[in-house]
Design a protein around this motif. Structure first.
Motif, PDB file in Angstrom:
ATOM      1  N   ASP A 181       0.815  -1.358   0.019  1.00  0.00           N
ATOM      2  CA  ASP A 181      -0.167  -0.005   0.001  1.00  0.00           C
ATOM      3  C   ASP A 181       0.871   1.356   0.031  1.00  0.00           C
ATOM      4  OD1 ASP A 181      -1.475  -2.170   0.841  1.00  0.00           O
ATOM      5  OD2 ASP A 181      -2.945  -0.850   1.763  1.00  0.00           O
ATOM      6  N   GLU A 182       1.864   1.092   0.791  1.00  0.00           N
ATOM      7  CA  GLU A 182       2.931   2.541   0.989  1.00  0.00           C
ATOM      8  C   GLU A 182       3.419   2.696  -0.470  1.00  0.00           C
ATOM      9  OE1 GLU A 182       5.275   1.497   4.217  1.00  0.00           O
ATOM     10  OE2 GLU A 182       3.592   1.470   5.738  1.00  0.00           O
ATOM     11  N   SER A 183       3.991   1.611  -0.907  1.00  0.00           N
ATOM     12  CA  SER A 183       4.619   1.742  -2.320  1.00  0.00           C
ATOM     13  C   SER A 183       3.760   2.571  -3.429  1.00  0.00           C
ATOM     14  CB  SER A 183       5.220   0.388  -2.921  1.00  0.00           C
ATOM     15  OG  SER A 183       6.029  -0.106  -1.938  1.00  0.00           O
ATOM     16  N   ALA A 184       2.476   1.893  -3.376  1.00  0.00           N
ATOM     17  CA  ALA A 184       1.518   2.462  -4.118  1.00  0.00           C
ATOM     18  C   ALA A 184       1.163   3.884  -4.172  1.00  0.00           C
ATOM     19  CB  ALA A 184       0.291   1.463  -3.973  1.00  0.00           C
ATOM     20  N   LYS A 185       1.046   4.116  -2.882  1.00  0.00           N
ATOM     21  CA  LYS A 185       0.758   5.733  -2.334  1.00  0.00           C
ATOM     22  C   LYS A 185       1.984   6.509  -2.850  1.00  0.00           C
ATOM     23  CE  LYS A 185      -2.313   5.033   1.600  1.00  0.00           C
ATOM     24  NZ  LYS A 185      -2.267   4.854   3.293  1.00  0.00           N
ATOM     25  N   MET A 186       3.198   6.110  -2.728  1.00  0.00           N
ATOM     26  CA  MET A 186       4.203   6.847  -3.285  1.00  0.00           C
ATOM     27  C   MET A 186       4.189   7.086  -4.693  1.00  0.00           C
ATOM     28  SD  MET A 186       7.361   5.427  -0.883  1.00  0.00           S
ATOM     29  CE  MET A 186       8.630   6.197  -1.814  1.00  0.00           C
ATOM     30  N   ASP A 187       3.642   6.003  -5.455  1.00  0.00           N
ATOM     31  CA  ASP A 187       3.319   6.194  -6.887  1.00  0.00           C
ATOM     32  C   ASP A 187       2.159   7.029  -7.404  1.00  0.00           C
ATOM     33  OD1 ASP A 187       5.603   4.730  -7.377  1.00  0.00           O
ATOM     34  OD2 ASP A 187       4.696   2.900  -7.497  1.00  0.00           O
ATOM     35  N   GLY A 188       1.594   7.639  -6.355  1.00  0.00           N
ATOM     36  CA  GLY A 188       0.479   8.681  -6.365  1.00  0.00           C
ATOM     37  C   GLY A 188      -0.997   7.553  -6.486  1.00  0.00           C
ATOM     38  N   CYS A 189      -1.073   6.648  -6.117  1.00  0.00           N
ATOM     39  CA  CYS A 189      -2.033   5.476  -6.076  1.00  0.00           C
ATOM     40  C   CYS A 189      -3.184   6.037  -5.057  1.00  0.00           C
ATOM     41  CB  CYS A 189      -1.945   4.123  -6.205  1.00  0.00           C
ATOM     42  SG  CYS A 189      -3.370   3.353  -6.662  1.00  0.00           S
ATOM     43  N   SER A 190      -4.305   6.158  -5.174  1.00  0.00           N
ATOM     44  CA  SER A 190      -5.370   6.648  -4.232  1.00  0.00           C
ATOM     45  C   SER A 190      -5.706   5.330  -3.417  1.00  0.00           C
ATOM     46  CB  SER A 190      -6.678   7.276  -4.668  1.00  0.00           C
ATOM     47  OG  SER A 190      -7.225   6.137  -5.549  1.00  0.00           O
ATOM     48  N   SER A 191      -6.499   5.448  -2.341  1.00  0.00           N
ATOM     49  CA  SER A 191      -6.872   4.151  -1.648  1.00  0.00           C
ATOM     50  C   SER A 191      -8.102   3.391  -2.393  1.00  0.00           C
ATOM     51  CB  SER A 191      -7.855   4.928  -0.447  1.00  0.00           C
ATOM     52  OG  SER A 191      -6.894   5.274   0.549  1.00  0.00           O
ATOM     53  N   GLY A 227      -7.747   3.142  -5.603  1.00  0.00           N
ATOM     54  CA  GLY A 227      -6.903   2.461  -6.556  1.00  0.00           C
ATOM     55  C   GLY A 227      -6.020   1.102  -6.131  1.00  0.00           C
ATOM     56  N   ILE A 228      -5.689   1.550  -4.904  1.00  0.00           N
ATOM     57  CA  ILE A 228      -4.989   0.411  -4.009  1.00  0.00           C
ATOM     58  C   ILE A 228      -5.941  -0.823  -3.830  1.00  0.00           C
ATOM     59  CG2 ILE A 228      -4.028  -0.465  -1.777  1.00  0.00           C
ATOM     60  CD1 ILE A 228      -2.940   2.558  -1.465  1.00  0.00           C
ATOM     61  N   LEU A 229      -7.142  -0.483  -3.562  1.00  0.00           N
ATOM     62  CA  LEU A 229      -8.186  -1.492  -3.555  1.00  0.00           C
ATOM     63  C   LEU A 229      -8.375  -2.350  -4.778  1.00  0.00           C
ATOM     64  CD1 LEU A 229     -10.295  -3.173  -1.798  1.00  0.00           C
ATOM     65  CD2 LEU A 229     -11.937  -1.174  -2.446  1.00  0.00           C
ATOM     66  N   THR A 230      -8.524  -1.625  -5.868  1.00  0.00           N
ATOM     67  CA  THR A 230      -8.973  -2.199  -7.213  1.00  0.00           C
ATOM     68  C   THR A 230      -7.783  -2.842  -7.913  1.00  0.00           C
ATOM     69  OG1 THR A 230      -8.671  -0.026  -7.930  1.00  0.00           O
ATOM     70  CG2 THR A 230     -11.068  -0.817  -7.536  1.00  0.00           C
ATOM     71  N   ARG A 231      -6.533  -2.176  -7.617  1.00  0.00           N
ATOM     72  CA  ARG A 231      -5.289  -2.686  -8.556  1.00  0.00           C
ATOM     73  C   ARG A 231      -4.488  -3.807  -7.682  1.00  0.00           C
ATOM     74  NH1 ARG A 231      -3.368   3.030 -11.049  1.00  0.00           N
ATOM     75  NH2 ARG A 231      -5.606   3.313 -12.299  1.00  0.00           N
ATOM     76  N   ILE A 232      -4.650  -3.765  -6.345  1.00  0.00           N
ATOM     77  CA  ILE A 232      -3.734  -4.406  -5.444  1.00  0.00           C
ATOM     78  C   ILE A 232      -4.476  -5.535  -4.614  1.00  0.00           C
ATOM     79  CG2 ILE A 232      -1.997  -4.433  -3.749  1.00  0.00           C
ATOM     80  CD1 ILE A 232      -0.985  -1.707  -4.944  1.00  0.00           C
ATOM     81  N   ILE A 233      -5.127  -4.946  -3.852  1.00  0.00           N
ATOM     82  CA  ILE A 233      -5.972  -5.677  -2.787  1.00  0.00           C
ATOM     83  C   ILE A 233      -7.020  -6.915  -3.351  1.00  0.00           C
ATOM     84  CG2 ILE A 233      -7.436  -5.617  -0.912  1.00  0.00           C
ATOM     85  CD1 ILE A 233      -4.463  -4.722  -0.398  1.00  0.00           C
ATOM     86  N   ALA A 234      -7.963  -6.271  -4.257  1.00  0.00           N
ATOM     87  CA  ALA A 234      -8.894  -7.256  -4.715  1.00  0.00           C
ATOM     88  C   ALA A 234      -8.350  -8.312  -5.558  1.00  0.00           C
ATOM     89  CB  ALA A 234      -9.736  -6.247  -5.782  1.00  0.00           C
ATOM     90  N   PRO A 235      -7.168  -7.934  -6.438  1.00  0.00           N
ATOM     91  CA  PRO A 235      -6.601  -9.055  -7.323  1.00  0.00           C
ATOM     92  C   PRO A 235      -6.039 -10.250  -6.368  1.00  0.00           C
ATOM     93  CG  PRO A 235      -6.047  -7.045  -8.511  1.00  0.00           C
ATOM     94  CD  PRO A 235      -6.893  -6.605  -7.283  1.00  0.00           C
ATOM     95  N   MET A 236      -5.508  -9.662  -5.289  1.00  0.00           N
ATOM     96  CA  MET A 236      -4.754 -10.733  -4.559  1.00  0.00           C
ATOM     97  C   MET A 236      -5.598 -11.415  -3.497  1.00  0.00           C
ATOM     98  SD  MET A 236      -1.458  -8.332  -2.907  1.00  0.00           S
ATOM     99  CE  MET A 236      -0.733  -9.911  -2.370  1.00  0.00           C
ATOM    100  N   CYS A 237      -6.905 -10.867  -3.428  1.00  0.00           N
ATOM    101  CA  CYS A 237      -8.023 -11.585  -2.622  1.00  0.00           C
ATOM    102  C   CYS A 237      -8.901 -12.787  -3.424  1.00  0.00           C
ATOM    103  CB  CYS A 237      -8.826 -10.617  -2.153  1.00  0.00           C
ATOM    104  SG  CYS A 237      -8.293  -9.888  -0.873  1.00  0.00           S
ATOM    105  N   LYS A 238      -8.186 -13.000  -4.703  1.00  0.00           N
ATOM    106  CA  LYS A 238      -9.191 -13.631  -5.547  1.00  0.00           C
ATOM    107  C   LYS A 238      -9.600 -15.323  -5.020  1.00  0.00           C
ATOM    108  CE  LYS A 238      -8.739 -16.168 -10.199  1.00  0.00           C
ATOM    109  NZ  LYS A 238      -7.731 -16.371 -11.335  1.00  0.00           N
ATOM    110  N   PRO A 239      -8.808 -15.911  -4.362  1.00  0.00           N
ATOM    111  CA  PRO A 239      -9.263 -17.229  -3.714  1.00  0.00           C
ATOM    112  C   PRO A 239     -10.654 -16.756  -2.751  1.00  0.00           C
ATOM    113  CG  PRO A 239      -7.059 -17.070  -3.678  1.00  0.00           C
ATOM    114  CD  PRO A 239      -7.298 -15.641  -3.896  1.00  0.00           C
TER     115      PRO A 239
END
Length: 300
Positions: A190-200, A202-214
């Protein structure tokens, strides 16, 4: 020298016998375990086997005592009559509308709520989370009448809205599983994504949700099964036969609804209604099992 070799060989033989004796209890225990599991599986499958047998019998033979597991006359036309007399496809389409909408609602709401509990800090976050979990202890019968009166005031009776809209308010068990999984994902992402300008978001849709696939697939399977096989909800809210779901339509085959008492056809319709659930579980079994394991194992 030969005596030494003989002693070595004797010692090896003794060790092999001791090893075989130590393995024997393990083999017996494993055999007993498989036997018990086989008996349990057979007991669980027995109603399904009886249903399959009943769907191929004349109505007069279905409730005969003792049970005739193999039909004396195979009534294959039970299935053809279901598809010709019973509006199977219309009821299936109605059920599919509700089920797909419920899946979308549960996934969207559960992911968002769980993400909030897992990543955003608030003094009352744990208290609110415990209150959410406490709702699982409230029986559905307690809220059934208040919900009906509320939806009646909204004018939602005899529509699909009471069966769809509640799914857009996440279920507690889904929130729990997703929260546990998300809290196991390193916050450094999350912190790395925020440093790249990603919003909360965006973090949910691009990082968290794909990792929660199972977990998400597990929730989808649960929601599909719950809504595809739901009987009580449609029975309470739907009055128009054209809006009936599959389970309510099968119930309408009883005498007093359509004047038909053909149990062979009822069991045939029941088995046909079971096929989508079995196919979905067969396809998503890997994700379902891994989702349950990960959701229960990760610490929050």
């Amino acid at each position: 020298m030969s005596q030494t070799n003989t002693e070595v060989i004797s010692q090896v033989q003794i060790n092999q016998k001791a090893s075989a004796r130590s393995k024997l209890p393990k083999i017996i225990l494993r055999s007993l375990r498989y036997l018990v599991l086989t008996l349990i599986a057979a007991a669980l499958l027995l109603p399904l086997v009886w249903t399959i047998s009943a769907s191929l019998k004349p109505s007069s033979d279905i409730f005969s005592v003792p049970i005739k597991w193999i039909p004396s006359e195979f009534k294959w036309d039970n299935y053809s009559r279901v598809l010709s007399i019973f509006p199977m496809f219309q009821y299936s389409a109605n059920t599919l509308i509700i089920t797909i909408s419920a899946i979308i609602g549960q996934v969207l709401s559960s992911v968002c709520v769980a993400y909030g509990f897992a990543r955003f800090r608030h003094p009352l976050a744990n208290v609110i989370f415990l209150l959410v979990l406490a709702t699982m202890m409230i029986p559905g019968q307690v809220t059934m009448i208040p919900q009906f009166l509320m939806y009646k005031e909204f004018g939602w009776v005899n529509t699909y809205l009471p069966l769809i809209v509640p799914n857009f308010f996440a279920a507690a068990i889904n929130i729990f599983l997703l929260r546990q999984f998300i809290m196991g994902i390193p916050k450094e992402l999350d912190e790395s994504a925020k440093m790249d300008g990603c919003s909360s978001f965006g973090i949910l849709t691009r990082i968290i949700a794909p990792m929660c696939k199972p977990i998400i697939i597990t929730i989808m399977i649960w929601t599909f099964n719950a809504n595809w096989n739901d009987f009580m909800g449609p029975l309470i809210y739907l009055n128009d036969p054209e809006k009936f779901t599959l389970q309510l339509g099968i119930y309408s085959l009883n005498a007093g609804q359509q004047g038909i008492t053909d149990y062979g056809m009822m069991f045939a319709a029941t088995l046909l209604a079971l096929i989508p659930t079995l196919l979905l579980f067969a396809v998503g079994q890997k994700y379902f099992m891994s989702g349950i394991k990960l959701g229960g194992a990760l610490k929050g």
